[in-house]
Each structure stands twice: as structure tokens, then as C-alpha cells.
Design a protein around this motif. Structure first.
Motif, PDB file in Angstrom:
ATOM      1  N   LYS A 149      15.853  27.381 -51.508  1.00 38.09           N
ATOM      2  CA  LYS A 149      16.561  26.227 -50.943  1.00 38.09           C
ATOM      3  C   LYS A 149      15.743  25.597 -49.821  1.00 38.09           C
ATOM      4  CE  LYS A 149      21.068  24.856 -49.049  1.00 38.09           C
ATOM      5  NZ  LYS A 149      21.371  23.828 -50.073  1.00 38.09           N
ATOM      6  N   GLY A 150      15.550  24.284 -49.910  1.00 34.94           N
ATOM      7  CA  GLY A 150      14.817  23.543 -48.896  1.00 34.94           C
ATOM      8  C   GLY A 150      13.317  23.493 -49.107  1.00 34.94           C
ATOM      9  N   ARG A 151      12.814  24.131 -50.166  1.00 35.63           N
ATOM     10  CA  ARG A 151      11.367  24.158 -50.424  1.00 35.63           C
ATOM     11  C   ARG A 151      10.946  22.996 -51.323  1.00 35.63           C
ATOM     12  NH1 ARG A 151       8.723  28.621 -48.625  1.00 35.63           N
ATOM     13  NH2 ARG A 151      10.005  30.406 -48.042  1.00 35.63           N
ATOM     14  N   ASP A 152       9.646  22.782 -51.363  1.00 36.24           N
ATOM     15  CA  ASP A 152       9.053  21.761 -52.217  1.00 36.24           C
ATOM     16  C   ASP A 152       9.178  22.208 -53.678  1.00 36.24           C
ATOM     17  OD1 ASP A 152       7.214  20.139 -53.694  1.00 36.24           O
ATOM     18  OD2 ASP A 152       6.138  19.694 -51.841  1.00 36.24           O
ATOM     19  N   GLN A 172       5.436  12.534 -54.251  1.00 44.65           N
ATOM     20  CA  GLN A 172       6.883  12.470 -54.074  1.00 44.65           C
ATOM     21  C   GLN A 172       7.399  11.043 -53.968  1.00 44.65           C
ATOM     22  OE1 GLN A 172       7.487  14.991 -50.615  1.00 44.65           O
ATOM     23  NE2 GLN A 172       8.264  16.651 -51.893  1.00 44.65           N
ATOM     24  N   ILE A 177      17.504  18.508 -56.804  1.00 41.65           N
ATOM     25  CA  ILE A 177      16.503  18.055 -55.828  1.00 41.65           C
ATOM     26  C   ILE A 177      17.068  16.858 -55.073  1.00 41.65           C
ATOM     27  CG2 ILE A 177      14.160  17.140 -55.531  1.00 41.65           C
ATOM     28  CD1 ILE A 177      13.468  18.513 -58.232  1.00 41.65           C
ATOM     29  N   ASN A 216      15.873  14.216 -51.819  1.00 43.59           N
ATOM     30  CA  ASN A 216      14.878  13.783 -50.843  1.00 43.59           C
ATOM     31  C   ASN A 216      13.628  14.655 -50.852  1.00 43.59           C
ATOM     32  OD1 ASN A 216      16.598  11.676 -49.860  1.00 43.59           O
ATOM     33  ND2 ASN A 216      17.715  13.210 -48.665  1.00 43.59           N
ATOM     34  N   LYS A 259      13.204  17.765 -51.717  1.00 42.75           N
ATOM     35  CA  LYS A 259      13.352  19.200 -51.469  1.00 42.75           C
ATOM     36  C   LYS A 259      14.412  19.784 -52.417  1.00 42.75           C
ATOM     37  CE  LYS A 259      10.507  19.205 -47.933  1.00 42.75           C
ATOM     38  NZ  LYS A 259       9.183  19.887 -47.998  1.00 42.75           N
ATOM     39  N   ASP A 267      17.680  21.307 -53.244  1.00 41.96           N
ATOM     40  CA  ASP A 267      18.986  21.364 -52.607  1.00 41.96           C
ATOM     41  C   ASP A 267      19.788  22.568 -53.100  1.00 41.96           C
ATOM     42  OD1 ASP A 267      21.090  20.045 -50.929  1.00 41.96           O
ATOM     43  OD2 ASP A 267      22.145  20.004 -52.865  1.00 41.96           O
TER      44      ASP A 267
END
Length: 630
Positions: free
Chosen positions: A47-50, A522, A548, A550, A552, A554
Motif C-alpha cells: 500500500k502506497g508504493r509505486d 506516470q 491505483i 494518483n 500509488k 491504494d
């Protein structure tokens, strides 16, 4: 009634505990539960990673099936972002996947499951000369003479072939004798060697099988050469979102992929065909035949009632998975569900699994009634795109939270959620895949089977003839689940050859593209996207689900094969595959439940895929010793 606990189940990846209630007078298992005993927190790690890095983390869900979670993750991210990979990348990924399938099945049968059928102690009673004669008989009677679709064969002769001499088997027997007499059984420790089921095979079969066990320890590493050439290493080869990271040049001998390295892959592919055809298939069929003749047709569980598969091996490029195009392009179109196969293929019902079904929470969802997780509405199942990973550990029924006696079958008792298809439990795995393809072909749902689908039907009918038993009788059993893994290894050996041929011909035509990086930036991504990645892994249908926002991740959820099979029961849906298979298995000696080990091992449990323990601060929480000799 006696309650038996086996914890941990040995010779698997990960941590699994089973408990059974046995009627000692009849040997009938009246109730059973299976518990994944460690929490998988990989969803929270992601979570929160590329999303472009997600495959690298997801791949570490497991250390045995190495590449499968990376592939499912890549497909999920590419599905979300609308990325089509080049032809070469698709062929390479298929070769890596097929190589993994063969390697996994061979290691499972010989090194994780064989000792449920074969005893090194019993091998000491064998006559080496009679063992050599048996080896020749087995090769004559139990080899399946099939060939793949590729006309040429780069293998000059079968370089790996079972030895069948008295001197060879005497030497193996002497080595086993030294181990047994030392009192330190090592890799052969912790088993019920005095169990009566070991008398089903003659001593010579035990000696032959132990010799092959040792053969495969030596050869298995050479089956994954494609992982090294195309992915740089094994375990956990490298990938890239949009394709593969390896360059192709037929002129530069420093290139990742060149003529020399393609030849290495070809040698590995040929080796796999030799090992499967000359060792694995004859061994699994002779053992299966003797156990079937001895009346061992139990352990089917859900296999004859309801099975699910996603299908795999896209022949060419596809535009996406969630839009359904993936299913239109598969070499093995096992996507769907079959119910009531155990009543015969004529009475079996097939239900397709298509793109529209993937986003329908009424079709695919997970519940947590008996799992140590918390949902906002405890009784409401969630679709994986809306899945929540919120631990809620409640402890056992008897004992303490850190020292269990018995788990609470009426409450929560596992770190594994309960996935469902249309609110029902299913079994996944090679057996499920084969049942579905066989049913689809026989009932006319596949009017023009691919070569691979026809291969699968031919395999099933050949084994049915050998066993003198219809498919619906031998397939949904512990023996059938084990034997079909061997058939699947044979199929994948020729799938390997098939896609290597396609890769070489495509390179010859001048195409050296390995990655599509048009959407790498991106700035080209939508603000919100979601995708699903499907893969028919060695243990069955695997799905990764990503949302995903923005740029990242989710939310991330993975429903792995051992989640489907090892899941805890559900009030409405009943028992999962492990639990129902144990209930359908009789036990001769309650304190030595070899039959339970055999049926559970037949699924090739991979509980690291289903459970993970993670501490955000990097602290060591505890060390669990599963080897009593350490």
C-alpha cells in the motif's frame, strides 16, 4: 472420538496446522480444520508504493513458487494501466511459467510428497536385482507415449534415463542402510515408517523410488535455466512492467539473450521432457495403480463436487484481463467452474468464468467468519478490489494465545480468509484444471480444442485405460490429485518447447523488442485505475488485485491457491478443500495419521503464499523451530 493435532505439517512451504476428530472404531474422520498459523501482511507492505515496483515485493510472498506472484502482479498492473506487452516478452514469460510448473511439480512429488507413499526403511528389504527388473517393467507399462506439437527435436537422445542395473541399486541401498543404521535419518526423519500403508508397495518399488528421489535432488536445478537467461536469476527472476528486462542480439555474445543462451534454454527444455517422461510419469502411475488396487479411492473432498480454474498461457498479445480479452487468447482454456464431476462427465455442469465475472462481487468474494481478520460488516463478504487486511487475533479455544491446545472451530481459527465463487467453496489446482478442460471438450464447449487441450484429454483417457477406471472415479481422489500433477508436468514440458519455438522463430523474423515502455511515465496514467492479474500457478488459480490512485497503490489483495484450498469453513458454504478432503479420508491409526499427511500433501500446500508475518519496525518477534532436532 479422539482429537488429533498435527502441527506443523512438515515438508511444505509455510506454516500449517490441522486438527481432526477421529472415530477410532471406524477410522472415520468426523470433523477437520485447517489453520494457517501466520499472518500475511504483504498487502500492507504494498500500500502506497509505486505500482511499477509492486511485482518485486509481491514475488516474495513465496520462496518455493518463486516467479508466480511476480507474473500475477505484473498482469494486474498492466491490466490496470492498459499495457500490452511485446510478443517476445509474452513468449519468455510463458517459458518461465512452464519451467516453474515442471520444477515445482517434480520437487513436490519427489521431495515433499513421495515419503507419504515410499519408505527408505522398507527399501532395505529389496532385492537389487529384482529392483532392476522392476525398473524395466515400470518403464514398459507406465510410460505415456505422447509428443508435443513441435516437429523438430533438438535432443539427440534421452540423456537422463533411469538406471536399471543390480550394481546401481545395490549401491543406493547401501547408502540408505548407512543412514538408517546411523540413527540419524536426516531428510528421511519425522515420519510414521511403521504404518501399514507402506506395505502396499513391494520393497523393490521403495528402493527404485528412493533412488529417483536422489536423482531429482541433483537434476531439478537445471530445469529453471530459462529463469536465469530471461530473468537473470532463480529464485525470483527479474521482470519489468511492460515486458522483460533482457536484451536480444544474435550477434553480441554479451547480450542477455543470444544464440548460446537460447541453446542453454533448449537443453533445459529437453531435460524436462526426459525427466517427466522417463521418471515422473512412470513413478507416479505405478504408485497410483497399486494404491488404487488396494482400495485407496478416498480424499476427493471438493474435487468431484466443484472446481475452479482461470486458464493460462496466452498465445499472443491481449488488450487486458478485466475486459475479457485474456480469455480469448489462451492455449489452455480452463477458465470456469465444473460441478458434480464425480457423478460422471455427462452429469457434470460447466459454468464459464469471463471478464464480466471478475468485477462482480456476487461471483468472486472473500469472507472472514472463521479467519482472524475484521470486516466492517462481519457477515458480509468483500470483493478483492474492496478487500480489507485488518487482523483480529482471538486465540484458541483451549490453551493460551501463544500455546495452543485446540483451536476454536466455532469461532475464528486461521490467518487465511475464505474465498468463494457464487457464495460456494471450490477446489483449485492442476486437478481442477484437468477436470474442467476434460468436461468442456467432452460436452462440446470447446468445439476446436487447442493441441494442449487435446493433449490433456488424451492423457486422462490413457490413464483411465491403464487403471481400468473411469475418470470420475480415479481423478477426484488423493491418488488422482497426485497423478494429475505428473500429467500437468508432462503437458508443461511440451508447452515449454512450443513457446521456445515461437520465440526463436519471432527473433529469426527480425523482432527483438522485449518491452513496451510507452506508458512507463506516470504522466500517462489515469488518476484512478484498477486491474486483475490471473495465473494458473502450480497449485492452481492465482489472482492479484490492485487499485491505483494518483500513481500509488491504494489497495492490494492476493487470492492464492492455498487460500482457496486451505481456507476455514463457512456457515453457508460449508468446508474448504483441505477440510472436506480430510473428512473423506479414513485413518487406520489415529496417533499416526499418515493418511491425513498424504491427502493434505496432495494439494502441495504453500502456506507462505497464504500467510505472512510482518513487523513494520523490522523487529524480530519470535523464532519458530519446526525441526525437533534443532
Amino acid at each position: 472420538m479422539k482429537r488429533i493435532v498435527v502441527d506443523p505439517i512438515n515438508r511444505i512451504e509455510g506454516h500449517l496446522r490441522v486438527e481432526i476428530k477421529v472415530n477410532e472404531a471406524t477410522g472415520k474422520v468426523e470433523d477437520a480444520l485447517s489453520s494457517g498459523t501466520a499472518w500475511r501482511g504483504i498487502e500492507l507492505v504494498l500500500k502506497g508504493r509505486d505500482p511499477r515496483d509492486a511485482w518485486l515485493f509481491a514475488q516474495r510472498i513465496c520462496g518455493v513458487c518463486t516467479t508466480v506472484h511476480a507474473l500475477a502482479c505484473l498482469r494486474a498492473v498492466e491490466d490496470a494501466l492498459g499495457i500490452q506487452i511485446p510478443k517476445n516478452a509474452n513468449y519468455m514469460r510463458n517459458i518461465i511459467a512452464a519451467s516453474q510448473m515442471i520444477h515445482d511439480h517434480i520437487v513436490h512429488f519427489y521431495h515433499l510428497h513421495a515419503l507419504d507413499w515410499v519408505s527408505p526403511v522398507a527399501a532395505l528389504k529389496a532385492d537389487p536385482a529384482a529392483t532392476a527388473a522392476l525398473q524395466n517393467t515400470v518403464l514398459e507399462k507406465y510410460s505415456l507415449k505422447f509428443e508435443g506439437p513441435i516437429a523438430f527435436d533438438t535432443n539427440a537422445y534421452a540423456k537422463d534415463f533411469p538406471k536399471a542395473t543390480t550394481a546401481y541399486f545395490r549401491e543406493i541401498q547401501n547408502k540408505i542402510k548407512n543412514i538408517v543404521e546411523s540413527g540419524q535419518l536426516g531428510i528421511f526423519a519425522a515420519q510414521y515408517w511403521d504404518h501399514p500403508d507402506y506395505s502396499i508397495l513391494p520393497p523393490e518399488a521403495h528402493l527404485m523410488a528412493v533412488a529417483h528421489y536422489l536423482n531429482m535432488l541433483d537434476r531439478q536445478r537445471d530445469l529453471v535455466t530459462s529463469h536465469l537467461v530471461f530473468g537473470g536469476k532463480n529464485p525470483h527472476p527479474h521482470y519489468i512492467v511492460g515486458g522483460m528486462p533482457c536484451s536480444i542480439s544474435m550477434n553480441d555474445m554479451n547480450a542477455s539473450v543470444n544464440t548460446e543462451r537460447l541453446a542453454l534454454v533448449g537443453t533445459s527444455v529437453d531435460l524436462a521432457i526426459d525427466l517427466v517422461n522417463s521418471f515422473y510419469i512412470p513413478d507416479v502411475l505405478v504408485i497410483g495403480d497399486l494404491f488404487i488396487k488396494a482400495g485407496h479411492v478416498d480424499g476427493g473432498g471438493l474435487a468431484g463436487k466443484r472446481v475452479l480454474s482461470f486458464g493460462d498461457f496466452p498465445e499472443e498479445r491481449y488488450s487486458g484481463i478485466s475486459n475479457g480479452d485474456y480469455f480469448n487468447n489462451l492455449l489452455v482454456r480452463s477458465n470456469g467452474v465444473v460441478e458434480n464431476f464425480g457423478e460422471g462427465v455427462d452429469r457434470a455442469a460447466f459454468y464459464p468464468l469471463e471478464g464480466k465475472d471478475l468485477s462482480d462481487p456476487a461471483v468472486l468474494a472473500e469472507g472472514v467468519e472463521h479467519a482472524w481478520y475484521n470486516y466492517p460488516e462481519a457477515s458480509k463478504d468483500l470483493h478483492p478490489w474492496s478487500g480489507i487486511t485488518s487482523p483480529q487475533y482471538t486465540g484458541p479455544k483451549e490453551g493460551t494465545k501463544t500455546a495452543w491446545k485446540y483451536l476454536d472451530e466455532a469461532g475464528k481459527y486461521s490467518w487465511i480468509k475464505t474465498p468463494k465463487w457464487n457464495g460456494k467453496m471450490v477446489e483449485v489446482g492442476p486437478l481442477a484444471k484437468y477436470i474442467i478442460v476434460y468436461t468442456k471438450v467432452k460436452k462440446g464447449f470447446l468445439q476446436q480444442p487447442t493441441w494442449a487441450e487435446k493433449f490433456m484429454v488424451d492423457q486422462i483417457e490413457a490413464v483411465s485405460k491403464l487403471l481400468n477406471m473411469p475418470p470420475e472415479k480415479w481423478m477426484p481422489t488423493t491418488v488422482g490429485r497426485t497423478a494429475v500433477r505428473g500429467l500437468d508436468a508432462q503437458l508443461n514440458a511440451y508447452i515449454n518447447k512450443y513457446f521456445l519455438d515461437k520465440l526463436i522463430n519471432n527473433i529469426k523474423a527480425g523482432d527483438t523488442t522485449v518491452a513496451n515502455t510507452n506508458t512507463w511515465d506516470q504522466a500517462n496514467w489515469p488518476k484512478e485505475a484498477r486491474g486483475v492479474g490471473l495465473h494458473e500457478a502450480p497449485r492452481g488459480g492465482l489472482s492479484h488485485w490492485v487499485t491505483i490512485k494518483n500513481g500509488k497503490i491504494d489497495n492490494y489483495q492476493a487470492i492464492v491457491p492455498s487460500t482457496w484450498n486451505a481456507c476455514p469453513r463457512d456457515t453457508n458454504a460449508g468446508y474448504g478443500a483441505y477440510e472436506s478432503s480430510m473428512i473423506e479420508t479414513k485413518v487406520k491409526i489415529a496417533e499416526k495419521p499418515l493418511e491425513i499427511l498424504r491427502v493434505v500433501h496432495s494439494f502441495d500446500p504453500c502456506l507462505a503464499c497464504a500467510t505472512h508475518l510482518y513487523d513494520g519496525q523490522g523487529k524480530e518477534l519470535s523464532v519458530v523451530r519446526t525441526d525437533p532436532y534443532l
